[in-house]
Design a protein around this motif. Structure first.
Motif, PDB file in Angstrom:
ATOM      1  N   MET A  44     -10.444 103.373  17.099  1.00  0.00           N
ATOM      2  CA  MET A  44     -11.784 103.887  18.025  1.00  0.00           C
ATOM      3  C   MET A  44     -11.300 105.778  17.866  1.00  0.00           C
ATOM      4  SD  MET A  44     -10.019 104.300  22.538  1.00  0.00           S
ATOM      5  CE  MET A  44     -10.273 102.528  22.554  1.00  0.00           C
ATOM      6  N   PHE A  45     -10.473 106.345  16.890  1.00  0.00           N
ATOM      7  CA  PHE A  45     -10.709 107.151  16.236  1.00  0.00           C
ATOM      8  C   PHE A  45     -11.778 107.134  15.778  1.00  0.00           C
ATOM      9  CE2 PHE A  45      -7.379 107.487  18.731  1.00  0.00           C
ATOM     10  CZ  PHE A  45      -6.338 108.433  18.997  1.00  0.00           C
ATOM     11  N   ALA A  46     -11.586 106.570  14.647  1.00  0.00           N
ATOM     12  CA  ALA A  46     -12.650 106.131  13.578  1.00  0.00           C
ATOM     13  C   ALA A  46     -14.104 105.707  14.217  1.00  0.00           C
ATOM     14  CB  ALA A  46     -13.078 104.922  12.449  1.00  0.00           C
ATOM     15  N   GLY A  47     -13.914 105.150  15.500  1.00  0.00           N
ATOM     16  CA  GLY A  47     -14.892 104.142  15.999  1.00  0.00           C
ATOM     17  C   GLY A  47     -15.800 106.168  16.279  1.00  0.00           C
ATOM     18  N   LEU A  48     -15.394 107.209  17.273  1.00  0.00           N
ATOM     19  CA  LEU A  48     -15.899 108.266  17.501  1.00  0.00           C
ATOM     20  C   LEU A  48     -16.564 108.994  16.376  1.00  0.00           C
ATOM     21  CD1 LEU A  48     -15.211 110.386  20.145  1.00  0.00           C
ATOM     22  CD2 LEU A  48     -13.372 111.082  19.455  1.00  0.00           C
ATOM     23  N   ASN A  49     -14.794 109.206  15.224  1.00  0.00           N
ATOM     24  CA  ASN A  49     -15.611 109.540  13.656  1.00  0.00           C
ATOM     25  C   ASN A  49     -17.077 109.822  13.383  1.00  0.00           C
ATOM     26  OD1 ASN A  49     -12.956 111.619  14.619  1.00  0.00           O
ATOM     27  ND2 ASN A  49     -12.289 109.713  12.400  1.00  0.00           N
ATOM     28  N   SER A  50     -17.512 108.122  13.781  1.00  0.00           N
ATOM     29  CA  SER A  50     -18.946 107.742  12.646  1.00  0.00           C
ATOM     30  C   SER A  50     -19.383 107.517  13.692  1.00  0.00           C
ATOM     31  CB  SER A  50     -18.405 106.413  12.158  1.00  0.00           C
ATOM     32  OG  SER A  50     -18.551 105.827  13.277  1.00  0.00           O
ATOM     33  N   LYS A  51     -19.428 108.312  15.417  1.00  0.00           N
ATOM     34  CA  LYS A  51     -20.696 108.643  16.107  1.00  0.00           C
ATOM     35  C   LYS A  51     -20.981 107.347  16.797  1.00  0.00           C
ATOM     36  CE  LYS A  51     -22.384 113.151  13.547  1.00  0.00           C
ATOM     37  NZ  LYS A  51     -23.511 113.682  13.132  1.00  0.00           N
ATOM     38  N   ARG A  52     -20.086 106.539  16.643  1.00  0.00           N
ATOM     39  CA  ARG A  52     -20.237 105.108  17.459  1.00  0.00           C
ATOM     40  C   ARG A  52     -19.898 105.180  19.131  1.00  0.00           C
ATOM     41  NH1 ARG A  52     -16.584 100.098  18.320  1.00  0.00           N
ATOM     42  NH2 ARG A  52     -18.304  98.480  19.417  1.00  0.00           N
ATOM     43  N   PHE A  53     -19.773 106.637  19.531  1.00  0.00           N
ATOM     44  CA  PHE A  53     -19.754 106.742  20.850  1.00  0.00           C
ATOM     45  C   PHE A  53     -19.712 108.134  20.848  1.00  0.00           C
ATOM     46  CE2 PHE A  53     -15.138 105.649  20.443  1.00  0.00           C
ATOM     47  CZ  PHE A  53     -15.299 104.784  19.668  1.00  0.00           C
ATOM     48  N   ASP A  54     -19.114 109.139  22.053  1.00  0.00           N
ATOM     49  CA  ASP A  54     -19.061 110.580  22.590  1.00  0.00           C
ATOM     50  C   ASP A  54     -17.888 110.904  22.791  1.00  0.00           C
ATOM     51  OD1 ASP A  54     -22.619 110.206  21.974  1.00  0.00           O
ATOM     52  OD2 ASP A  54     -22.459 109.510  23.835  1.00  0.00           O
ATOM     53  N   MET A  55     -17.714 110.090  23.278  1.00  0.00           N
ATOM     54  CA  MET A  55     -15.804 110.616  23.681  1.00  0.00           C
ATOM     55  C   MET A  55     -15.275 109.062  24.159  1.00  0.00           C
ATOM     56  SD  MET A  55     -16.185 111.678  28.151  1.00  0.00           S
ATOM     57  CE  MET A  55     -16.256 110.277  29.006  1.00  0.00           C
ATOM     58  N   ILE A  56     -13.724 109.637  24.160  1.00  0.00           N
ATOM     59  CA  ILE A  56     -12.651 108.460  24.192  1.00  0.00           C
ATOM     60  C   ILE A  56     -12.530 108.075  25.671  1.00  0.00           C
ATOM     61  CG2 ILE A  56     -10.706 107.535  23.711  1.00  0.00           C
ATOM     62  CD1 ILE A  56     -10.876 107.724  20.797  1.00  0.00           C
TER      63      ILE A  56
END
Length: 272
Positions: free
Chosen positions: A100-112
């Motif tokens: 999840m954190f990697a997905g945020l870092n890679s801009k896959r999503f805008d927030m968690i």
């Protein structure tokens, strides 16, 4: 000989020309990267009309799929209401916690939105909204047990705990004899069958269990002073988005929406 010198001169010129083009391309790419990094994410989201939210989808009652396969839960409903008040559609991106954190870092999503606790080590790397969930450690005992009324009363008593958890350490620090379990449900089973005296666990998990099983013969007898706060998490550098979400969360606190959602999922207000 002149032909040789001419050939060398031409080759050298080509090499310098290619090098110059390469440098220009690199500079151009760096400029584009800097422009992208300096982009106002909130403006981009408003232009697209969609905010992308990372979540697990396997973590009830916060984010999970109901019997109809629909994504739901406390965090899901809070995120949907925030998006609605910002005039946005919400697109959930489901992923495992470890990614999840990697997905945020890679801009896959805008927030968690996944009950992410606000911790110092995370604050160094990410931005958080104001908390929308507050939870504490609680002592749970069998409904007829009146011997235990506080954490200190665990001294000399048997407590069902995951041996490597913070709650197990807390029980041990208060003099309890630990009985190892694999998870919350097993701890409750040992309490209801009178094989242990108590367990220390997360208040939200206990409230959810008691809501799902109102006839369960257990009760909360003590609550710690230290509270853990959970919030939406963002990449750093997106202050405008964080501020917009905070304004909406404040509105939801003031008009009772967060309290209402808390009551729906936990039977009491867990937003304060």
């Amino acid at each position: 000989m002149k032909k040789i010198f001419l050939t060398i001169f031409v080759i050298t010129s080509i090499i310098f020309s290619l090098a110059a083009c390469g440098t220009a391309n690199e500079n151009s790419q760096e400029e584009k990267l800097e422009t992208a990094e300096g982009e106002n994410l909130y403006d981009k989201i408003k232009e697209e009309g969609v905010i992308r939210v990372g979540t697990e989808g396997t973590y009830p009652p916060f984010t999970f799929h109901d019997e109809n396969g629909e994504l739901t839960g406390y965090d899901v409903e809070v995120a949907k209401e925030v998006a609605k008040r910002l005039g946005l559609e919400v697109e959930f991106k489901e992923t495992q916690w470890d990614a999840m954190f990697a997905g945020l870092n890679s801009k896959r999503f805008d927030m968690i939105a996944n009950q992410v606790g606000i911790k110092p080590e995370r604050v160094e790397k990410y931005d958080f909204s104001i908390p929308y969930t507050v939870s504490t450690a609680v002592v749970v005992v069998q409904k007829d047990n009146n011997d235990i009324q506080s954490f200190e009363d665990l001294n000399g008593k048997k407590a069902a705990q995951s041996l490597t958890s913070n709650y197990g350490e807390l029980a041990k620090a208060n003099g309890a004899e630990l009985v190892g379990v694999e998870g919350f449900n097993q701890a409750i089973e040992l309490i209801t069958s009178n094989r242990v005296d108590a367990t220390i666990n997360d208040k939200l998990s206990v409230l959810d269990y008691m809501k799902q099983k109102p006839d369960a013969p257990i009760k909360i007898v003590a609550e710690s002073d230290d509270a853990a706060e959970s919030a939406f998490m963002f990449r750093k550098g997106n202050e405008e988005l964080v501020e917009a979400v905070n304004e909406v969360l404040e509105e939801m606190k003031q008009d009772g929406t967060l309290a209402k959602l808390s009551q729906k999922w936990f039977g009491e207000d867990v937003s304060e």
